[in-house]
Design an enzyme around this catalytic site. Structure first.
Site, PDB file in Angstrom:
ATOM      1  N   ASP A   9     -32.226  15.074 -65.178  1.00 13.46           N
ATOM      2  CA  ASP A   9     -33.405  15.214 -64.347  1.00 13.46           C
ATOM      3  C   ASP A   9     -33.328  14.098 -63.297  1.00 13.46           C
ATOM      4  O   ASP A   9     -32.525  13.168 -63.438  1.00 13.46           O
ATOM      5  CB  ASP A   9     -34.632  15.043 -65.265  1.00 13.46           C
ATOM      6  CG  ASP A   9     -35.924  14.977 -64.499  1.00 13.46           C
ATOM      7  OD1 ASP A   9     -36.162  15.871 -63.677  1.00 13.46           O
ATOM      8  OD2 ASP A   9     -36.701  14.025 -64.727  1.00 13.46           O
ATOM      9  N   LEU A  10     -34.116  14.177 -62.233  1.00 15.29           N
ATOM     10  CA  LEU A  10     -34.030  13.147 -61.181  1.00 15.29           C
ATOM     11  C   LEU A  10     -35.170  12.118 -61.288  1.00 15.29           C
ATOM     12  O   LEU A  10     -34.961  10.972 -61.680  1.00 15.29           O
ATOM     13  CB  LEU A  10     -34.046  13.820 -59.806  1.00 15.29           C
ATOM     14  CG  LEU A  10     -34.007  12.860 -58.619  1.00 15.29           C
ATOM     15  CD1 LEU A  10     -32.681  12.113 -58.547  1.00 15.29           C
ATOM     16  CD2 LEU A  10     -34.254  13.609 -57.317  1.00 15.29           C
ATOM     17  N   ASP A  11     -36.385  12.582 -60.923  1.00 17.58           N
ATOM     18  CA  ASP A  11     -37.533  11.667 -60.871  1.00 17.58           C
ATOM     19  C   ASP A  11     -37.848  11.128 -62.256  1.00 17.58           C
ATOM     20  O   ASP A  11     -38.120  11.900 -63.175  1.00 17.58           O
ATOM     21  CB  ASP A  11     -38.774  12.392 -60.329  1.00 17.58           C
ATOM     22  CG  ASP A  11     -38.602  12.831 -58.889  1.00 17.58           C
ATOM     23  OD1 ASP A  11     -38.061  12.051 -58.096  1.00 17.58           O
ATOM     24  OD2 ASP A  11     -39.024  13.944 -58.553  1.00 17.58           O
ATOM     25  N   THR A  17     -38.867   7.271 -58.944  1.00 17.27           N
ATOM     26  CA  THR A  17     -39.734   7.889 -57.936  1.00 17.27           C
ATOM     27  C   THR A  17     -41.036   8.406 -58.536  1.00 17.27           C
ATOM     28  O   THR A  17     -41.951   8.752 -57.787  1.00 17.27           O
ATOM     29  CB  THR A  17     -39.015   9.075 -57.256  1.00 17.27           C
ATOM     30  OG1 THR A  17     -38.272   9.747 -58.269  1.00 17.27           O
ATOM     31  CG2 THR A  17     -38.104   8.613 -56.151  1.00 17.27           C
ATOM     32  N   LYS A  45     -45.575  15.322 -64.425  1.00 15.58           N
ATOM     33  CA  LYS A  45     -44.147  15.002 -64.416  1.00 15.58           C
ATOM     34  C   LYS A  45     -43.320  16.254 -64.679  1.00 15.58           C
ATOM     35  O   LYS A  45     -43.591  16.988 -65.624  1.00 15.58           O
ATOM     36  CB  LYS A  45     -43.826  13.917 -65.449  1.00 15.58           C
ATOM     37  CG  LYS A  45     -44.315  12.549 -65.011  1.00 15.58           C
ATOM     38  CD  LYS A  45     -43.840  11.464 -65.947  1.00 15.58           C
ATOM     39  CE  LYS A  45     -44.357  10.109 -65.459  1.00 15.58           C
ATOM     40  NZ  LYS A  45     -44.053   9.048 -66.428  1.00 15.58           N
ATOM     41  N   ARG A  49     -44.639  20.916 -57.098  1.00 12.44           N
ATOM     42  CA  ARG A  49     -45.676  20.348 -56.216  1.00 12.44           C
ATOM     43  C   ARG A  49     -46.941  21.223 -56.214  1.00 12.44           C
ATOM     44  O   ARG A  49     -48.050  20.721 -56.369  1.00 12.44           O
ATOM     45  CB  ARG A  49     -45.099  20.252 -54.800  1.00 12.44           C
ATOM     46  CG  ARG A  49     -45.823  19.276 -53.909  1.00 12.44           C
ATOM     47  CD  ARG A  49     -45.192  19.257 -52.524  1.00 12.44           C
ATOM     48  NE  ARG A  49     -43.755  19.031 -52.567  1.00 12.44           N
ATOM     49  CZ  ARG A  49     -42.912  19.297 -51.556  1.00 12.44           C
ATOM     50  NH1 ARG A  49     -43.392  19.777 -50.422  1.00 12.44           N
ATOM     51  NH2 ARG A  49     -41.614  19.083 -51.674  1.00 12.44           N
ATOM     52  N   SER A 114     -33.467  19.284 -61.384  1.00 18.17           N
ATOM     53  CA  SER A 114     -34.734  18.666 -60.972  1.00 18.17           C
ATOM     54  C   SER A 114     -35.688  19.682 -60.371  1.00 18.17           C
ATOM     55  O   SER A 114     -35.261  20.638 -59.732  1.00 18.17           O
ATOM     56  CB  SER A 114     -34.439  17.582 -59.924  1.00 18.17           C
ATOM     57  OG  SER A 114     -35.620  17.165 -59.283  1.00 18.17           O
ATOM     58  N   ALA A 115     -36.980  19.452 -60.565  1.00 16.87           N
ATOM     59  CA  ALA A 115     -37.996  20.318 -59.967  1.00 16.87           C
ATOM     60  C   ALA A 115     -38.239  19.961 -58.500  1.00 16.87           C
ATOM     61  O   ALA A 115     -38.919  20.691 -57.775  1.00 16.87           O
ATOM     62  CB  ALA A 115     -39.301  20.178 -60.748  1.00 16.87           C
ATOM     63  N   LYS A 117     -38.014  19.289 -54.517  1.00 14.97           N
ATOM     64  CA  LYS A 117     -37.393  19.858 -53.321  1.00 14.97           C
ATOM     65  C   LYS A 117     -36.810  18.751 -52.450  1.00 14.97           C
ATOM     66  O   LYS A 117     -36.221  19.009 -51.409  1.00 14.97           O
ATOM     67  CB  LYS A 117     -38.430  20.675 -52.539  1.00 14.97           C
ATOM     68  CG  LYS A 117     -38.875  21.900 -53.296  1.00 14.97           C
ATOM     69  CD  LYS A 117     -39.728  22.830 -52.466  1.00 14.97           C
ATOM     70  CE  LYS A 117     -39.930  24.130 -53.249  1.00 14.97           C
ATOM     71  NZ  LYS A 117     -40.723  25.104 -52.537  1.00 14.97           N
ATOM     72  N   LYS A 145     -40.276  24.188 -64.854  1.00 18.20           N
ATOM     73  CA  LYS A 145     -40.281  23.669 -66.223  1.00 18.20           C
ATOM     74  C   LYS A 145     -41.711  23.797 -66.758  1.00 18.20           C
ATOM     75  O   LYS A 145     -42.635  23.571 -65.995  1.00 18.20           O
ATOM     76  CB  LYS A 145     -39.873  22.192 -66.243  1.00 18.20           C
ATOM     77  CG  LYS A 145     -38.495  21.889 -65.661  1.00 18.20           C
ATOM     78  CD  LYS A 145     -38.324  20.385 -65.441  1.00 18.20           C
ATOM     79  CE  LYS A 145     -37.038  20.088 -64.682  1.00 18.20           C
ATOM     80  NZ  LYS A 145     -36.866  18.673 -64.337  1.00 18.20           N
ATOM     81  N   GLU A 169     -34.269  13.854 -69.811  1.00 16.46           N
ATOM     82  CA  GLU A 169     -35.568  14.182 -69.191  1.00 16.46           C
ATOM     83  C   GLU A 169     -36.633  13.140 -69.493  1.00 16.46           C
ATOM     84  O   GLU A 169     -36.661  12.589 -70.591  1.00 16.46           O
ATOM     85  CB  GLU A 169     -36.063  15.515 -69.770  1.00 16.46           C
ATOM     86  CG  GLU A 169     -35.992  16.693 -68.853  1.00 16.46           C
ATOM     87  CD  GLU A 169     -36.895  16.640 -67.638  1.00 16.46           C
ATOM     88  OE1 GLU A 169     -37.805  15.802 -67.576  1.00 16.46           O
ATOM     89  OE2 GLU A 169     -36.699  17.448 -66.734  1.00 16.46           O
ATOM     90  N   ASP A 170     -37.521  12.912 -68.530  1.00 13.54           N
ATOM     91  CA  ASP A 170     -38.639  11.983 -68.775  1.00 13.54           C
ATOM     92  C   ASP A 170     -39.965  12.709 -68.937  1.00 13.54           C
ATOM     93  O   ASP A 170     -40.991  12.073 -69.179  1.00 13.54           O
ATOM     94  CB  ASP A 170     -38.780  10.977 -67.620  1.00 13.54           C
ATOM     95  CG  ASP A 170     -39.294  11.636 -66.353  1.00 13.54           C
ATOM     96  OD1 ASP A 170     -38.792  12.734 -66.017  1.00 13.54           O
ATOM     97  OD2 ASP A 170     -40.198  11.086 -65.706  1.00 13.54           O
TER      98      ASP A 170
END
Ligand code: B16
Ligand code: MG
Length: 217
Positions: A9-11, A17, A45, A49, A114-115, A117, A145, A169-170
């Site tokens: 995952d990213l954020d 972020t 999380k 958006r 990642s979710a 964009k 997700k 994942e966080d």
């Protein structure tokens, strides 16, 4: 040996972020007189958006027109992007780079799931883009997700079966997505929030290479 796919995952996993998403959403919530705490933020999380705004409006029991919603979505993203202008490798979360490098040394496949964009510019700014053999983000999926779509596409692009994929994942929604997709879920964060994960670590500094070697085997 069966090929494995390591999906990040990213954020909140690669970069810090999550706090910028929170700042930007809190501004919108303040504007609307909605109480929006760190605890409420956990619900957002890993969530898209559009869905995030709906959750905030539900919290505040605010009914809004589509026009207003669109305005707030644009405002939130512009505000969020303003925090990313000066972003560089210093925003990579502790312990992440050594694990990415170790996976590369071990010739393992790595994907982003990642979710967001805004994923690609974040990877570029932090110099992490080249680690990834596949990138799947909020522009590529129709189901957010906890639907496993984002991770299933990532595994498919790498030609790896879901049961041979490991997801870092966080978010609660992201852990659920990995579990529903029959992947190995690794939670990054607190045990109380991410208790549905197969393994949980506070952060990547707690993950040693022997744990990764066991996952590879
Ligand atoms: P954007 P992840 C998610 O990213 C965030 O956790 C979530 O808070 C955010 O709303 C979502 O991306 C959409 O992000 O507004 O940049 O498209 O954790 O799945 O990497
Ligand atoms: Mg996340």
């Amino acid at each position: 040996m069966t090929s494995k796919a390591f999906i990040f995952d990213l954020d909140g996993v690669i970069v810090d972020t999550a706090k910028y998403h929170y700042f930007a959403w809190r501004k919108i919530a303040d504007q609307l007189g909605i109480d929006f705490t760190h605890e409420h933020n956990e619900l957002l999380k890993g969530v898209s958006r559009v869905r995030s705004l709906d959750i905030i409006l539900e919290l505040g029991k605010v009914d809004a027109s589509q026009e207003d919603k669109n305005k707030w979505l644009i405002q939130k993203n512009e505000d969020y992007l303003s925090y990313l202008v000066d972003m560089d490798a210093s925003e990579i979360l502790p312990g992440v780079l050594p694990i990415l490098k170790f996976l590369k040394e071990q010739n393992q496949l790595i994907a982003l799931g990642s979710a967001s964009k805004n994923a690609r510019p974040i990877l570029e700014k932090t110099g992490t883009l080249t680690f990834f053999d596949a990138i799947v983000d909020g522009n590529d999926v129709t189901n957010a997700k906890p639907d496993p779509e984002v991770f299933l596409i990532a595994a498919q692009l790498l030609n790896v079966k879901p049961e041979n994929a490991i997801v870092f994942e966080d978010s609660v929604a992201g852990i659920q997505a990995a579990n529903i997709g029959r992947m190995t879920s690794v939670g990054i964060g607190s045990k109380s929030t991410l208790h549905e994960a197969k393994y949980i670590f506070q952060d990547f500094t707690q993950i040693n290479t022997s744990f990764i070697e066991d996952l590879i085997r």
